[in-house]
Write an enzyme that holds these catalytic residues in place. Structure first.
Site, PDB file in Angstrom:
ATOM      1  N   ASP A 156       6.598  -1.765  -0.015  1.00 34.59           N
ATOM      2  CA  ASP A 156       6.163  -3.176  -0.012  1.00 34.59           C
ATOM      3  C   ASP A 156       6.366  -3.863   1.336  1.00 34.59           C
ATOM      4  O   ASP A 156       6.750  -5.038   1.391  1.00 34.59           O
ATOM      5  CB  ASP A 156       6.905  -3.980  -1.103  1.00 34.59           C
ATOM      6  CG  ASP A 156       6.538  -3.545  -2.504  1.00 34.59           C
ATOM      7  OD1 ASP A 156       5.716  -2.634  -2.649  1.00 34.59           O
ATOM      8  OD2 ASP A 156       7.082  -4.126  -3.458  1.00 34.59           O
ATOM      9  N   ASP A 177       3.068   1.501  -1.554  1.00 36.49           N
ATOM     10  CA  ASP A 177       2.449   0.175  -1.756  1.00 36.49           C
ATOM     11  C   ASP A 177       2.722  -0.740  -0.564  1.00 36.49           C
ATOM     12  O   ASP A 177       2.978  -1.934  -0.736  1.00 36.49           O
ATOM     13  CB  ASP A 177       2.991  -0.494  -3.040  1.00 36.49           C
ATOM     14  CG  ASP A 177       2.803   0.361  -4.275  1.00 36.49           C
ATOM     15  OD1 ASP A 177       1.886   1.212  -4.279  1.00 36.49           O
ATOM     16  OD2 ASP A 177       3.583   0.192  -5.237  1.00 36.49           O
ATOM     17  N   ARG A 236      -3.546   2.514  -4.726  1.00 34.43           N
ATOM     18  CA  ARG A 236      -3.644   2.429  -6.179  1.00 34.43           C
ATOM     19  C   ARG A 236      -3.823   0.959  -6.515  1.00 34.43           C
ATOM     20  O   ARG A 236      -3.311   0.077  -5.816  1.00 34.43           O
ATOM     21  CB  ARG A 236      -2.412   3.025  -6.853  1.00 34.43           C
ATOM     22  CG  ARG A 236      -1.077   2.408  -6.423  1.00 34.43           C
ATOM     23  CD  ARG A 236       0.065   3.076  -7.165  1.00 34.43           C
ATOM     24  NE  ARG A 236       1.369   2.571  -6.735  1.00 34.43           N
ATOM     25  CZ  ARG A 236       2.514   2.942  -7.293  1.00 34.43           C
ATOM     26  NH1 ARG A 236       2.519   3.822  -8.284  1.00 34.43           N
ATOM     27  NH2 ARG A 236       3.672   2.451  -6.873  1.00 34.43           N
ATOM     28  N   TRP A 238      -3.311  -2.510  -7.893  1.00 35.31           N
ATOM     29  CA  TRP A 238      -2.242  -3.313  -8.503  1.00 35.31           C
ATOM     30  C   TRP A 238      -2.802  -4.086  -9.693  1.00 35.31           C
ATOM     31  O   TRP A 238      -2.157  -4.212 -10.724  1.00 35.31           O
ATOM     32  CB  TRP A 238      -1.672  -4.258  -7.443  1.00 35.31           C
ATOM     33  CG  TRP A 238      -0.525  -5.096  -7.897  1.00 35.31           C
ATOM     34  CD1 TRP A 238       0.270  -4.881  -8.992  1.00 35.31           C
ATOM     35  CD2 TRP A 238      -0.029  -6.276  -7.280  1.00 35.31           C
ATOM     36  NE1 TRP A 238       1.222  -5.859  -9.083  1.00 35.31           N
ATOM     37  CE2 TRP A 238       1.066  -6.730  -8.046  1.00 35.31           C
ATOM     38  CE3 TRP A 238      -0.391  -7.004  -6.142  1.00 35.31           C
ATOM     39  CZ2 TRP A 238       1.800  -7.873  -7.715  1.00 35.31           C
ATOM     40  CZ3 TRP A 238       0.342  -8.137  -5.816  1.00 35.31           C
ATOM     41  CH2 TRP A 238       1.423  -8.568  -6.591  1.00 35.31           C
TER      42      TRP A 238
END
Ligand SMILES: *[C@@H]1O[C@H](CO)[C@@H](O)[C@H](O)[C@H]1NC(C)=O
Length: 324
Positions: A156, A177, A236, A238
């Site tokens: 993140d 991510d 991917r 969210w």
């Protein structure tokens, strides 16, 4: 008396010309040769409702502080001495709203030649902390631009929350991510630095958060370069209408052949718009990509991979003026 009036007149005209070319500069220097020694103190000195482009010139150093540009302070330019020289670093993790190293909540924000780091898991292998959500930068304001900036983390790293954003010649590093959120962003000429070699299993570059088909958000990577170690998915979703495009991007062999992962959207892949156009390099083997990856034609791809994806009103012109 006459000469005093004359003087005041010159002074006033000088003042007005200064504000129109927006030359306000505040210096931050750890060696106390400037006005401030912390970035936040400099931001705090700018009045609420600021209307003048104000440069905060941050001299070389690692600034160990959490920095926030609050919503009521637009028109701030954070200017460092280069991504290797001026680093804002903080060690936060977990509750991502509160722990980000840098939060930009104001519209019309520019950052250039500076790095934002979350040192909880970065640099990789620098400590024994288990991997956790650890945001280096959280960008909420509209019309914000980042020029030659660095974003360093593991999970993140860059929370591209909302608003229209332009990232030019930046480096974004992470494993899981690490570019995520619901912003409407163009990343041009950026380096995506993958450090998935230090985590278990493949990582994920993007986790885009578009919620419905009318939402204008999406991440467009244009002329970027993906490098690094380990294995990684391009992304991917969210949320269920996630939109990402890698356009003319160089991909090293760390990209997994399937390219994308459906995450919580298995069965509803038709809502997603996760795509590549003219990928290059050993990681670009698109014949083995998942079948549901969106295939854009040239017109559709070109419509996204352009400044007008994020700017129909000329705000980016102001940004370029301020980069000179
Ligand atoms: C920032 O920009 C958004 C979108 O243009 C707007 O809705 C919001 O009111 C602005 N915020 C401030 C504090 O002006």
């Amino acid at each position: 008396m006459a000469s005093l009036k004359w003087c005041i007149c010159i002074f006033l005209s000088l003042l007005s010309s200064i504000s129109s070319i927006s030359a306000a500069i505040i210096v931050v220097d750890q060696s106390k040769r400037g006005g401030f020694t912390t970035v936040q103190a400099a931001i705090n000195s700018i009045p609420s409702g600021n209307t003048i482009w104000t440069t905060i010139d941050i001299k070389q150093g690692t600034y160990r502080e959490q920095v926030i540009i609050p919503e009521d302070k637009p028109f701030i330019i954070l200017k460092g001495a280069g991504t290797k020289n001026t680093i804002i670093s903080w060690n936060g993790h977990g509750a991502i709203d509160a722990t980000a190293t840098f939060s930009s909540e104001a519209n019309n924000t520019i950052a250039r030649d500076i790095s934002f780091m979350n040192s909880y898991n970065s640099p990789p292998k620098s400590n024994r902390n288990p991997m956790d959500q650890a945001v280096a930068a959280r960008i909420l304001g509209d019309k914000s631009a980042f020029y030659r900036c660095g974003f360093f983390g593991l999970q993140d790293t860059l929370w591209d929350v909302q608003g229209r954003h332009y990232y030019k010649s930046c480096t974004i590093e992470g494993a899981v991510d690490f570019i995520f959120g619901d912003a409407q962003s163009l990343y041009e000429g950026c380096t995506i630095s993958v450090v998935a070699g230090s985590v278990n299993g493949p990582g994920f570059i993007t986790a885009q958060g578009r919620e419905n088909p009318n939402d204008k958000s999406g991440f467009v990577f244009y002329n970027c370069n993906i490098i690094g170690d380990g294995k990684v998915y391009l992304g991917r979703p969210w949320r269920s209408y996630a939109r990402v495009l890698f356009y003319n991007t160089q991909m090293s062999d760390i990209i997994v052949p399937q390219g994308w992962d459906a995450w919580k959207n298995t069965g509803n892949e038709n809502r997603l718009s996760l795509s590549e156009y003219k990928s290059r390099g050993p990681g670009s083997m698109s014949s083995r990509r998942v079948g549901w990856a969106k295939k854009l034609n040239e017109g559709e791809a070109n419509k996204l991979a352009t400044i007008s994806f994020i700017d129909n009103h000329g705000w980016i012109e102001n940004v370029f003026k301020n980069l000179n």
